[in-house]
Design a protein around this motif. Structure first.
Motif, mmCIF file in Angstrom:
data_model
loop_
_atom_site.group_PDB
_atom_site.id
_atom_site.type_symbol
_atom_site.label_atom_id
_atom_site.label_comp_id
_atom_site.label_asym_id
_atom_site.label_seq_id
_atom_site.Cartn_x
_atom_site.Cartn_y
_atom_site.Cartn_z
ATOM 1 N N ALA A 24 -29.234 78.951 63.973
ATOM 2 C CA ALA A 24 -28.526 77.835 64.023
ATOM 3 C C ALA A 24 -29.089 76.832 63.203
ATOM 4 O O ALA A 24 -30.419 76.459 63.179
ATOM 5 N N ALA A 25 -28.138 75.970 62.509
ATOM 6 C CA ALA A 25 -28.662 75.023 61.486
ATOM 7 C C ALA A 25 -27.511 73.996 61.089
ATOM 8 O O ALA A 25 -26.534 74.594 61.313
ATOM 9 N N ALA A 26 -27.986 72.714 60.538
ATOM 10 C CA ALA A 26 -27.143 71.916 60.210
ATOM 11 C C ALA A 26 -27.150 71.760 58.623
ATOM 12 O O ALA A 26 -28.165 71.868 58.023
ATOM 13 N N HIS A 27 -26.166 71.171 58.146
ATOM 14 C CA HIS A 27 -26.046 70.809 56.706
ATOM 15 C C HIS A 27 -24.982 70.007 56.294
ATOM 16 O O HIS A 27 -23.929 69.729 57.178
ATOM 17 N N TYR A 28 -24.847 69.369 55.285
ATOM 18 C CA TYR A 28 -24.024 68.623 54.724
ATOM 19 C C TYR A 28 -23.809 68.612 53.054
ATOM 20 O O TYR A 28 -24.906 69.188 52.642
ATOM 21 N N ILE A 29 -22.509 68.456 52.486
ATOM 22 C CA ILE A 29 -22.508 68.524 51.147
ATOM 23 C C ILE A 29 -22.057 67.143 50.718
ATOM 24 O O ILE A 29 -21.010 66.710 50.854
ATOM 25 N N ASP A 30 -23.005 66.461 50.114
ATOM 26 C CA ASP A 30 -22.893 64.860 49.726
ATOM 27 C C ASP A 30 -22.226 64.683 48.372
ATOM 28 O O ASP A 30 -22.665 64.539 47.308
ATOM 29 N N ASP A 31 -20.783 65.115 48.598
ATOM 30 C CA ASP A 31 -19.914 64.847 47.437
ATOM 31 C C ASP A 31 -18.466 64.920 48.106
ATOM 32 O O ASP A 31 -18.104 65.460 49.048
ATOM 33 N N GLU A 32 -17.878 63.729 47.403
ATOM 34 C CA GLU A 32 -16.485 63.388 48.018
ATOM 35 C C GLU A 32 -15.508 64.682 47.940
ATOM 36 O O GLU A 32 -14.657 64.840 48.900
#
Length: 141
Positions: A24-32
């Motif tokens: 289990a892990a979280a992430h985000y892609i910091d791009d519009e």
């Protein structure tokens, strides 16, 4: 655990092993351009490693399954993937997660006397989406 057949890698090694695991892990892609993936969110990732080689170690293993799990699970389970150094220059997309797992696994395998090879890393991010990473011989980035 995910029970399925995976894409196969053609090879001429004597032994092939596959190790399934999940984390289990979280992430985000910091791009519009990433749309909703720009927001932090989490997944239960299902991972399959395909390792091959011609020689077994002194205990009769190609590589101990526990060793493979430690490399991946201990590093990434219950973490924010963006906080890991290996994702400083590239965001933790499923493709990049698969590549970084492959590189970490191969680095460990390179330290073994019997020199097994990581042929494939499959990372399933959702029930309907997965990535297969197959390093080219000699790949290091």
């Amino acid at each position: 655990m995910l029970q399925q057949f995976y894409p196969q890698v053609s090879h001429s090694y004597t032994f092939e092993l596959n190790k399934d695991m999940h984390l289990a892990a979280a992430h985000y892609i910091d791009d519009e351009r990433a749309g909703d993936c720009r927001n932090m969110h989490g997944h239960t990732y299902f991972i399959n490693l395909t390792i091959a080689g011609d020689e077994l170690d002194e205990l009769g293993f190609l590589v101990d399954f526990k060793r493979l799990k430690t490399i991946v699970h201990k590093r990434y389970d219950h973490t924010l993937l963006n906080d890991h150094q290996e994702f400083a220059s590239r965001p933790p997309t499923t493709e990049e997660v698969a590549r970084q797992i492959g590189l970490a696994v191969q680095a460990e395998l390179d330290s073994m006397d019997n020199k097994p090879v990581c042929l494939q890393v499959l990372v399933r991010e959702t029930p309907t989406s997965y990535v297969v990473y197959r390093p080219k011989p000699g790949e290091s980035t």
